[in-house]
Design a protein around this motif. Sequence first.
Motif, short mmCIF file in Angstrom:
data_model
loop_
_atom_site.label_atom_id
_atom_site.label_comp_id
_atom_site.label_asym_id
_atom_site.label_seq_id
_atom_site.Cartn_x
_atom_site.Cartn_y
_atom_site.Cartn_z
N SER A 99 25.01 69.04 89.42
CA SER A 99 25.85 68.05 90.06
C SER A 99 24.97 67.33 91.08
O SER A 99 24.38 67.96 91.96
CB SER A 99 27.03 68.73 90.77
OG SER A 99 27.79 67.77 91.48
N ARG B 235 23.18 70.37 93.04
CA ARG B 235 23.70 71.73 92.95
C ARG B 235 23.59 72.16 91.50
O ARG B 235 24.16 71.51 90.61
CB ARG B 235 25.15 71.79 93.41
CG ARG B 235 25.75 73.18 93.24
CD ARG B 235 27.17 73.26 93.79
NE ARG B 235 27.76 74.49 93.31
CZ ARG B 235 28.81 74.56 92.51
NH1 ARG B 235 29.41 73.47 92.11
NH2 ARG B 235 29.28 75.73 92.13
N LEU C 194 24.72 74.38 88.62
CA LEU C 194 25.93 75.14 88.33
C LEU C 194 25.58 76.48 87.71
O LEU C 194 24.60 76.60 86.97
CB LEU C 194 26.84 74.35 87.39
CG LEU C 194 27.76 73.33 88.07
CD1 LEU C 194 27.00 72.26 88.79
CD2 LEU C 194 28.72 72.75 87.08
N ARG C 195 26.38 77.46 88.03
CA ARG C 195 26.23 78.79 87.43
C ARG C 195 27.05 78.85 86.15
O ARG C 195 27.97 78.06 85.94
CB ARG C 195 26.70 79.85 88.43
CG ARG C 195 25.88 79.88 89.70
CD ARG C 195 26.40 80.93 90.65
NE ARG C 195 27.80 80.73 90.98
CZ ARG C 195 28.24 80.19 92.11
NH1 ARG C 195 27.40 79.80 93.03
NH2 ARG C 195 29.52 80.05 92.32
N GLU D 145 29.35 80.77 85.31
CA GLU D 145 30.78 81.02 85.51
C GLU D 145 31.52 79.83 86.13
O GLU D 145 32.74 79.84 86.22
CB GLU D 145 30.99 82.28 86.36
CG GLU D 145 30.47 82.20 87.78
CD GLU D 145 29.01 82.66 87.92
OE1 GLU D 145 28.59 82.81 89.08
OE2 GLU D 145 28.30 82.85 86.92
N ASP D 146 30.79 78.81 86.56
CA ASP D 146 31.45 77.62 87.10
C ASP D 146 32.22 76.92 85.99
O ASP D 146 31.76 76.81 84.86
CB ASP D 146 30.42 76.65 87.69
CG ASP D 146 29.80 77.14 88.99
OD1 ASP D 146 30.48 77.89 89.72
OD2 ASP D 146 28.65 76.77 89.27
N ASP D 147 33.39 76.41 86.33
CA ASP D 147 34.20 75.67 85.37
C ASP D 147 33.77 74.21 85.38
O ASP D 147 34.13 73.45 86.28
CB ASP D 147 35.69 75.81 85.69
CG ASP D 147 36.57 75.22 84.60
OD1 ASP D 147 36.10 74.34 83.85
OD2 ASP D 147 37.73 75.64 84.51
N VAL D 148 32.97 73.82 84.41
CA VAL D 148 32.39 72.48 84.36
C VAL D 148 33.48 71.42 84.28
O VAL D 148 33.37 70.37 84.92
CB VAL D 148 31.40 72.38 83.17
CG1 VAL D 148 30.86 70.97 83.03
CG2 VAL D 148 30.26 73.37 83.37
N ASP E 68 36.54 71.51 85.53
CA ASP E 68 37.15 71.34 86.86
C ASP E 68 36.24 70.54 87.78
O ASP E 68 36.70 69.69 88.54
CB ASP E 68 37.46 72.70 87.50
CG ASP E 68 38.69 73.36 86.90
OD1 ASP E 68 39.45 72.69 86.15
OD2 ASP E 68 38.89 74.56 87.16
N ILE E 69 34.95 70.80 87.71
CA ILE E 69 34.00 70.06 88.54
C ILE E 69 33.96 68.60 88.11
O ILE E 69 33.95 67.69 88.95
CB ILE E 69 32.60 70.72 88.47
CG1 ILE E 69 32.68 72.09 89.15
CG2 ILE E 69 31.54 69.84 89.11
CD1 ILE E 69 31.49 72.99 88.90
#
Length: 151
Positions: free
Chosen positions: A22, A112, A114-115, A117-120, A122-123
């Motif tokens: 991001s 940033r 993203l990991r 487990e991050d919800d792409v 939602d981001i």
Amino acid sequence: MPHYHTSHLRSGRFSEPGRIYSITTVTHCRHPWFHDFFVGRLLIDELRLAEKQGLATSLCWVVMPDHFHWLLQLGQCDLEKLLQQVKSRSAKAINQRLQRSGKVWQSGYHDRALRREDDVRDIARYIVANPLRAGLVKQLTNYPLWDAVFL
């Protein structure tokens, strides 16, 4: 507490091809160049060119009056060089269109990684909703300078 210069904070930056990032970057002195739709399209052209060149896959982006957000999957390149290319080329195009010279972008950018487990999605939704939160439009469909692969 020691005082750190921004360049020192970024000296350990690492780009990982295939990683989702991001990105946010701001115009010089937060000048609202992108209130002009056609100037905003010049930046979008550069984002699309980077994708066409295989440097990044755009998941979403939104161009705000004085900055832009870009959610991307990095291709086989360095993140810093990618942003340098997009900013340099867009600055040249913007200055040419506006028949001016000078800085368009502040140096640097915020990124940033993203990991997993991050919800792409939602981001991405959060990123493209920036014009709504800023009060620029009441419906996102009325804002012309955004795109997302998910929507």
